[in-house]
Scaffold this motif. Structure first.
Motif, PDB file in Angstrom:
ATOM      1  N   GLY A   1      75.635   1.941  53.144  1.00  0.00           N
ATOM      2  CA  GLY A   1      75.140   3.139  53.650  1.00  0.00           C
ATOM      3  C   GLY A   1      76.647   4.122  53.827  1.00  0.00           C
ATOM      4  O   GLY A   1      76.311   5.545  53.766  1.00  0.00           O
ATOM      5  N   VAL A   2      76.971   3.820  52.798  1.00  0.00           N
ATOM      6  CA  VAL A   2      78.147   4.632  52.535  1.00  0.00           C
ATOM      7  C   VAL A   2      77.176   5.577  51.507  1.00  0.00           C
ATOM      8  O   VAL A   2      76.496   5.583  50.620  1.00  0.00           O
ATOM      9  N   PRO A   3      77.050   6.975  52.098  1.00  0.00           N
ATOM     10  CA  PRO A   3      76.808   7.894  51.483  1.00  0.00           C
ATOM     11  C   PRO A   3      77.662   8.213  50.044  1.00  0.00           C
ATOM     12  O   PRO A   3      77.682   7.837  49.291  1.00  0.00           O
TER      13      PRO A   3
ATOM     14  N   GLN B   1      78.811  14.106  54.788  1.00  0.00           N
ATOM     15  CA  GLN B   1      78.114  12.607  55.250  1.00  0.00           C
ATOM     16  C   GLN B   1      79.248  11.978  54.775  1.00  0.00           C
ATOM     17  O   GLN B   1      79.731  10.603  55.799  1.00  0.00           O
ATOM     18  N   LEU B   2      79.988  12.264  54.010  1.00  0.00           N
ATOM     19  CA  LEU B   2      81.132  11.254  53.725  1.00  0.00           C
ATOM     20  C   LEU B   2      81.801  11.012  54.509  1.00  0.00           C
ATOM     21  O   LEU B   2      82.493  10.245  54.534  1.00  0.00           O
ATOM     22  N   ARG B   3      82.520  12.495  54.802  1.00  0.00           N
ATOM     23  CA  ARG B   3      83.699  12.805  55.518  1.00  0.00           C
ATOM     24  C   ARG B   3      83.018  11.957  57.508  1.00  0.00           C
ATOM     25  O   ARG B   3      84.184  11.516  57.649  1.00  0.00           O
ATOM     26  N   GLU B   4      82.103  12.277  57.327  1.00  0.00           N
ATOM     27  CA  GLU B   4      81.043  11.752  58.757  1.00  0.00           C
ATOM     28  C   GLU B   4      81.320  10.017  58.526  1.00  0.00           C
ATOM     29  O   GLU B   4      81.728   9.844  59.713  1.00  0.00           O
ATOM     30  N   TYR B   5      80.988   9.822  57.620  1.00  0.00           N
ATOM     31  CA  TYR B   5      80.799   8.514  57.553  1.00  0.00           C
ATOM     32  C   TYR B   5      82.487   7.380  57.812  1.00  0.00           C
ATOM     33  O   TYR B   5      82.861   6.507  58.107  1.00  0.00           O
ATOM     34  N   ALA B   6      83.229   8.603  57.312  1.00  0.00           N
ATOM     35  CA  ALA B   6      84.702   8.284  57.165  1.00  0.00           C
ATOM     36  C   ALA B   6      85.925   7.980  58.283  1.00  0.00           C
ATOM     37  O   ALA B   6      86.858   8.100  58.645  1.00  0.00           O
TER      38      ALA B   6
END
Length: 682
Positions: free
Chosen positions: A5-7, A24-29
């Motif tokens: 699921g990592v962008p 999306q990566l910032r949201e994932y982090a």
């Protein structure tokens, strides 16, 4: 950070897609703040051995990496940003590779030279900026809006240094920070080119920067870095000695660097530049010349384009050229070269920043408040303030006071055109209506706090949700001219009811500020607006207030016409309070036009109505006293003054109390009542 699921960036087809993947990566982090990301990047760069001044990127620069609408992205910053978001080195390298591919390979192709390009022969003015630049011995950022002549200032100053024998070596690079076709020059590529000019072997990594700095240290060198995009692009190129950086942006994060802002030219310099291009004889004793100067806004690029047009069309008079420029401005058409330049500045903004610029351009006033721009944009004040800071850095908006901003006329015209193309008519009209409602609510709050004696004029209008408190006076004075502009805009945009409400609210402020001409000049427009929306009560208030204004302005005949019109309307509406107010105004006119008997008639009617309402007026009593005195009825005059003194003491009306005491003591002296005069005076 690894796992399902990592962008990933591989599906990005353009830089907007890439920015979306970063979001999306910032949201994932876990949505770390931009400030936290800056701190993480600084730690990453510190571990890499970068000097302290090159570690922390600007918070706004980091924020902009996540925004769509970017033409270029700093690949090195993206790499560190991805690392700061928790990805491993190999994953960060993949993001970097995709970003570089999307951005193209032009960043590595750099135009550098060991001589300065020749400056234009028509350079004028800039004496203060030139002196400051020539006196500087270290790095200087020369910033200003697009077309303000930053590069020409640097070239002309560099030529002077060379002519005086103060430099032995020149290094010039076009960093392409705002090139519409090509990506910004990569700092490493610029250093490689400089090292070749210096006939030094290139090195790898950070040692290239160090090698460059060693080679220029101790030498009489001038480095001109033209059209910088960001501070991060410039930092690796800083070295000991004269480093001049031109940019449309305020590169405030370049610590240790001086700053020279390049404003528009003044009127005299603008006229000189026009004459230098089109021939000075054409601008002698021609009234249209001043209009052309104003229409160019003192922006050298606009001046040069206008001058070239005048030189080409010799058969046209200056009035013809002025009319052409005025027509183009009304049509929101700028010369092609100016449009292209401003297009680049606009396209380089994030979409949310573009929206704030378009909203500011829709405001009908000049010096605009942050809160009002937020209302137009449909956002909160904090967001608007942040985006306006970005626009100030880009030299597209000028900060002229605490939370007050100014757009250059040409920037406003360009941004207005963008609004017409990007925002629907419904959206634009909604923005104006929000602004008008905002002004109405705030004016009710401010005027009620500052002029409660007139509250009956607007008692049925909504108040602002926030209490302005001690800021009411400051806010109202700061916005007064903008509010008048908003009234005109409301009339033009078929919002007569809002225009009339706003006008009735500020009329008393104009009166107390002595702005009687402003009231009288707008009478026709606002009275017609009141008629169109069927607001006969407001129409009567407009007549009354214009009567007050005309009286203070010294036009008694005009004042009398307005008063009689208002009196008839108030009697129709059975508005006894305002009927008495107008009768008092007529009585004052009668006194000063030498008709005291008619004044007594009007004033006794006014006082009779006030007594019926239980609202006797000290102003009417003082006026009646003067009328009695003018007819020789001194005892009755003194009785009116005594009543006025008692009433003023009861109501705390200090201005009217001072008038009554002063006039009554003077009357007592004229009657030989010296003890009475002394008693009144003390």
């Amino acid at each position: 950070m690894t796992g399902e699921g990592v962008p990933e960036p591989d599906g990005a087809h353009n830089l907007d897609d890439f920015a979306s993947a970063l979001v999306q990566l910032r949201e994932y982090a876990g949505l770390p703040s931009y400030g936290e990301l800056v701190r993480r990047i600084a730690r990453i760069r510190a571990a890499r051995g970068l000097p302290i001044g090159e570690r922390a990127p600007g918070r706004v620069t980091v924020y902009e990496c996540f925004q769509p609408g970017r033409r270029r992205v700093d690949v090195a910053l993206v790499t560190d940003l991805v690392l700061a978001l928790g990805l491993a080195e190999d994953e960060a390298a993949r993001w970097s590779r995709v970003c570089r591919q999307l951005q193209g390979r032009t960043a590595g192709v750099v135009a550098t030279r060991s001589t300065l390009p020749p400056p234009v022969p028509t350079f004028v003015g800039r004496a203060d900026e030139m002196a400051a630049l020539l006196a500087a011995t270290g790095p200087v950022v020369i910033d200003g809006m697009a077309g303000s002549g930053k590069t020409q200032l640097a070239l002309r100053a560099g030529q002077q240094l060379s002519d005086r024998g103060l430099i032995d070596l020149v290094l010039f690079a076009n960093l392409r920070g705002h090139d519409p076709q090509r990506s910004a020059a990569a700092p490493a590529a610029v250093i490689d080119q400089f090292l070749q000019i210096l006939k030094a072997p290139t090195a790898s990594g950070a040692s290239r920067t160090e090698r460059f700095r060693q080679l220029v240290a101790g030498r009489r060198v001038l480095v001109v870095l033209d059209d910088a995009a960001t501070a991060d692009q410039v930092l690796p190129l800083l070295a000991p000695g004269r480093i001049w950086i031109t940019s449309r942006r305020d590169l405030g994060r370049l610590k240790g660097a001086g700053r020279i802002q390049v404003p528009p030219l003044g009127g005299r310099d603008t006229l000189e530049l026009l004459g230098a291009i089109a021939g000075p004889a054409r601008f002698v004793d021609d009234a249209a010349a001043g209009d052309i100067v104003r229409l160019t806004g003192g922006l050298p690029l606009a001046v040069s384009l206008a001058g070239a047009q005048i030189a080409r069309q010799q058969s046209w008079s200056l009035a013809d050229h002025r009319d052409r420029l005025q027509l183009r401005r009304r049509q929101l058409r700028l010369d092609d070269g100016l449009t292209a330049t401003l297009d680049v500045s606009y396209a380089g903004l994030a979409r949310r920043t573009q929206a704030i610029l378009r909203a500011a351009a829709l405001h009908p006033g000049d010096q605009i408040g942050t809160a009002e721009i937020a209302v137009l944009a449909g956002t909160d004040t904090a967001t608007a303030r942040f985006e306006l800071t970005v626009l100030q850095r880009e030299n597209l908006v000028l900060r002229v006071g605490p939370d007050r901003h100014l757009l250059h006329d040409l920037v406003r015209a360009h941004a207005t055109l963008q609004a017409l193309e990007e925002d629907s008519a419904t959206s634009r009209h909604g923005a104006l209506n929000r602004l008008l409602d905002h002004y109405i609510r705030r004016c009710v709050t401010a005027m009620t706090a500052l002029h409660p004696q007139h509250e009956a004029d607007w008692h049925n209008l909504p108040t602002a949700p926030e209490d302005l408190g001690e800021q009411a006076d400051h806010w109202l004075d700061g916005e007064l001219l903008n509010i008048l502009a908003a009234v005109r805009a409301a009339i033009e945009c078929d919002q007569p009811e809002r225009a009339v409400q706003l006008w009735v609210l500020v009329a008393w402020r104009l009166y107390h500020h002595g702005q009687h001409v402003d009231q009288l000049s707008m009478y026709d427009a606002v009275s017609l607006a009141a008629e169109r929306c069927g607001n006969t009560q407001a129409a009567a208030l407009i007549e009354r207030n214009c009567g007050y204004a005309a009286s203070r302005h010294g036009d008694d005949a005009l004042a009398r016409r307005h008063y009689h019109s208002a009196l008839a309307s108030f009697r129709t509406h059975q508005d006894r309070r305002n009927e008495a107010a107008v009768l008092n105004g007529l009585g004052g006119l009668d006194i000063y036009s030498g008709e005291p008997d008619r004044a007594i008639e009007h004033l006794t009617q006014a006082i009779r109505i006030q007594d019926q309402l239980g609202r006797r007026s000290t102003a009417a009593l003082n006026n009646l006293a003067v009328a009695y005195f003018r007819t020789g009825r001194h005892d009755e005059a003194m009785q009116c003054y005594e009543q006025s003194i008692r009433l003023s003491n009861e109501t705390g009306d200090l201005p009217m109390l001072r008038v009554a005491l002063s006039n009554s003591s003077g009357l007592a002296i004229s009657l030989g009542q010296l003890n009475r005069a002394t008693e009144l005076a003390t």
